[in-house]
Write a protein that holds these residues in place. Sequence first.
Motif, PDB file in Angstrom:
ATOM      1  N   ARG A 181       0.778  -1.225  -0.123  1.00  0.00           N
ATOM      2  CA  ARG A 181      -0.143   0.056   0.188  1.00  0.00           C
ATOM      3  C   ARG A 181       0.980   1.236  -0.029  1.00  0.00           C
ATOM      4  O   ARG A 181       0.491   2.414  -0.658  1.00  0.00           O
ATOM      5  CB  ARG A 181      -0.833  -0.087   1.106  1.00  0.00           C
ATOM      6  CG  ARG A 181      -2.087  -1.178   1.048  1.00  0.00           C
ATOM      7  CD  ARG A 181      -2.881  -1.496   2.251  1.00  0.00           C
ATOM      8  NE  ARG A 181      -3.591  -2.662   2.051  1.00  0.00           N
ATOM      9  CZ  ARG A 181      -4.678  -2.544   1.817  1.00  0.00           C
ATOM     10  NH1 ARG A 181      -5.738  -1.587   1.630  1.00  0.00           N
ATOM     11  NH2 ARG A 181      -5.448  -3.943   1.520  1.00  0.00           N
ATOM     12  N   SER A 209       1.076   4.059  -2.971  1.00  0.00           N
ATOM     13  CA  SER A 209       1.205   5.651  -2.730  1.00  0.00           C
ATOM     14  C   SER A 209       2.662   6.053  -3.517  1.00  0.00           C
ATOM     15  O   SER A 209       2.252   7.419  -4.066  1.00  0.00           O
ATOM     16  CB  SER A 209       1.380   5.876  -1.120  1.00  0.00           C
ATOM     17  OG  SER A 209       1.583   7.159  -1.036  1.00  0.00           O
ATOM     18  N   LEU A 219      -3.916  -2.524  -5.967  1.00  0.00           N
ATOM     19  CA  LEU A 219      -4.074  -1.611  -4.828  1.00  0.00           C
ATOM     20  C   LEU A 219      -4.029  -0.130  -5.435  1.00  0.00           C
ATOM     21  O   LEU A 219      -4.868   0.705  -5.021  1.00  0.00           O
ATOM     22  CB  LEU A 219      -2.947  -1.734  -3.858  1.00  0.00           C
ATOM     23  CG  LEU A 219      -2.913  -2.883  -2.965  1.00  0.00           C
ATOM     24  CD1 LEU A 219      -1.534  -2.976  -2.291  1.00  0.00           C
ATOM     25  CD2 LEU A 219      -3.901  -2.842  -2.027  1.00  0.00           C
ATOM     26  N   LEU A 239      -7.141   2.102  -4.502  1.00  0.00           N
ATOM     27  CA  LEU A 239      -6.813   3.200  -3.575  1.00  0.00           C
ATOM     28  C   LEU A 239      -6.922   4.600  -4.479  1.00  0.00           C
ATOM     29  O   LEU A 239      -7.331   5.649  -3.818  1.00  0.00           O
ATOM     30  CB  LEU A 239      -5.839   3.140  -2.918  1.00  0.00           C
ATOM     31  CG  LEU A 239      -5.347   1.759  -1.810  1.00  0.00           C
ATOM     32  CD1 LEU A 239      -4.201   1.724  -1.296  1.00  0.00           C
ATOM     33  CD2 LEU A 239      -6.478   1.954  -0.936  1.00  0.00           C
TER      34      LEU A 239
END
Length: 235
Positions: free
Chosen positions: A51, A55, A83, A87
């Motif tokens: 995660r 980012s 992800l 996200l």
Amino acid sequence: GEPLVLIHGSGQSIESMKHQIEYFADRYRVVVADSRAHGKSGMGAEQMTYRQMASDWAGLIEYLELGRVRLVGWSDGGNIGLLMGLLYPQMIDRVAVMGANMRPDTTAVYDWAVDWVARESQRVDDMLASGDTTRNWEAARQQMYLLRELPNISEDEMRRLEAPVLVMAGDRDIIREEHTVFMYQTLPRAHLAIFPGQTHFTPTTDPELFNATVARFMERPYTRPESKNFVLAEH
């Protein structure tokens, strides 16, 4: 062309994606980078996670002002790609993943691979304890943690991933084929490709097959034909 992001797997670098870079550079603006603790990229003091790496990629996409991107992820890169779709949906047009998984245990990964990760993790710890300097063992330790403990993508999360996803694997992959099929069945908008006679390493062992499959998915509008529609239309 339109931006196409390529994300390599664990222990790799952009060099591992050279066949994809060469193939797609003629039709896309190809964006590549070494993930943190890989290749020429640095790493933080804290343990990295998928995660966190997602980012990182979101930050790069924003910095380069790429808008919505198509994304190809291999192995760990596939986990990061999933992800990204979860996200940062505003950044992702569609995703193609090769040898990705939702969890690290033997329900998703073959026993031999889980055992290998455990042995390699111990070897890395031993080399760190001995003070060996022949390799960046701290980076290796962080990489082994990812393989041993992550990802932890839930079924509910997968069902919320709205971008079209091409789920790929070899028929003798590191990931169990039933897990690959489960991922495909769980995603709301997905295509499935299990390559015959292939392994987890199809992007390098048969780049022609892999690249052509990805290109077809990336270049055509996403549709989801159903066999029943053909049958019912004729009767």
